[in-house]
Design a protein around this motif. Structure first.
Motif, short mmCIF file in Angstrom:
data_model
loop_
_atom_site.label_atom_id
_atom_site.label_comp_id
_atom_site.label_asym_id
_atom_site.label_seq_id
_atom_site.Cartn_x
_atom_site.Cartn_y
_atom_site.Cartn_z
N THR A 86 18.07 16.49 47.72
CA THR A 86 19.15 15.51 47.93
C THR A 86 19.36 14.73 46.63
O THR A 86 18.43 14.16 46.06
CB THR A 86 18.78 14.53 49.05
OG1 THR A 86 18.52 15.29 50.26
CG2 THR A 86 19.92 13.55 49.30
N HIS A 106 24.06 13.92 48.34
CA HIS A 106 24.51 15.29 48.59
C HIS A 106 23.31 16.23 48.73
O HIS A 106 22.33 16.11 47.99
CB HIS A 106 25.41 15.78 47.46
CG HIS A 106 26.60 14.91 47.24
ND1 HIS A 106 27.03 14.52 45.98
CD2 HIS A 106 27.47 14.32 48.12
CE1 HIS A 106 28.10 13.75 46.07
NE2 HIS A 106 28.37 13.62 47.38
N ALA A 107 23.41 17.17 49.66
CA ALA A 107 22.38 18.21 49.80
C ALA A 107 22.65 19.29 48.78
O ALA A 107 23.78 19.75 48.61
CB ALA A 107 22.39 18.79 51.21
N SER A 108 21.63 19.68 48.02
CA SER A 108 21.80 20.63 46.94
C SER A 108 20.68 21.65 46.97
O SER A 108 19.50 21.32 47.16
CB SER A 108 21.79 19.90 45.59
OG SER A 108 21.82 20.81 44.53
N CYS A 128 22.65 18.43 41.14
CA CYS A 128 23.36 18.50 42.41
C CYS A 128 24.45 19.55 42.34
O CYS A 128 25.24 19.58 41.38
CB CYS A 128 23.93 17.14 42.77
SG CYS A 128 24.90 17.13 44.30
N MET A 161 15.91 22.09 50.63
CA MET A 161 17.13 21.51 50.06
C MET A 161 16.79 20.16 49.45
O MET A 161 16.07 19.36 50.04
CB MET A 161 18.20 21.35 51.12
CG MET A 161 18.67 22.65 51.77
SD MET A 161 19.61 23.67 50.65
CE MET A 161 21.10 22.75 50.56
#
Length: 224
Positions: free
Chosen positions: A3, A8-10, A16, A1
């Motif tokens: 960031t 935000h985790a994307s 994102c 993942m």
């Protein structure tokens, strides 16, 4: 993942999934909010204007328009007084009365009916009469007839050739004076004019003019 710059985790490593920002790009600098501007305090109830003293109903004075939130203007510098020697002088006229020997001799040369009984005064000090008002009467006081002239030539010494109400000085609009002979017994002469004045006819006078009347009286008008 991955960031994103916003944290935000994307799952997408390029953009994102939450905010759409480019994950590999530089984080934009946050724009700080503009500082809040404090509203000025309105004048308290009963406050008065610092300039004119009128009671304030709001920020701006309704009488002179001064902003009550602004500092009061500096007081005006006092105006120095005008030196006394530079003050305008009021124009005043004075009638100076004295005895004139040359005029007396000319009257005696005519040899009138009363000439023998009139002598030239041995001493006659100058008398000064300020001229004021619209007219100034000239003559000799008579209590029985109720005559009290402004320029009273009853003396001492008394000039018997002056009528009780001999002449009058009239003020002009330009500040100068005129003389009117009131149909006197012995007439009125101005300067070196050969004939006496016509009765009841104004004759303008200038400063320094000489008015002769009676047996030896000389009146000179002077302006100060």
């Amino acid at each position: 993942m991955a960031t994103c710059p916003q944290g935000h985790a994307s799952a997408d490593e390029e953009f994102c999934d939450v905010c759409g920002r480019e994950i590999g790009g530089t984080q934009a600098a946050a724009v700080p909010d503009a500082p809040a501007v404090a509203e000025p305090d309105l004048p308290a109830a009963g406050a008065v204007c610092k300039v004119c003293g009128a009671e304030l109903a709001g920020r701006f004075c309704e009488a002179c328009g001064h902003d009550s939130m602004a500092p009061a203007p500096a007081p005006a510098a006092p105006v120095p007084p005008v030196p006394a020697d530079r003050l305008p002088e009021a124009t005043t006229w004075t009638a100076t009365v004295t005895a004139d020997r040359a005029y007396y001799d000319s009257v005696m040369a005519v040899d009138g009916p009363d000439a023998a009984g009139i002598a030239f005064p041995p001493y006659c000090p100058d008398r000064h009469f300020p001229l004021a008002g619209e007219q100034v009467s000239i003559g000799r006081q008579s209590r029985s007839r109720g005559i009290q002239p402004d320029i009273d030539l009853i003396g001492p010494p008394e000039d018997p050739g002056v009528s009780h109400l001999h002449a009058v000085l009239l003020a002009g609009e330009d500040g100068a004076w005129s003389i009117v002979d009131l149909d006197s017994a012995n007439g009125t002469v101005v300067n070196d004019e050969p004939n006496p004045l016509r009765p009841n006819t104004p004759r303008p006078l200038a400063e320094g003019d000489r008015v002769y009347l009676g047996a030896w009286t000389l009146i000179t008008l002077r302006r100060a």
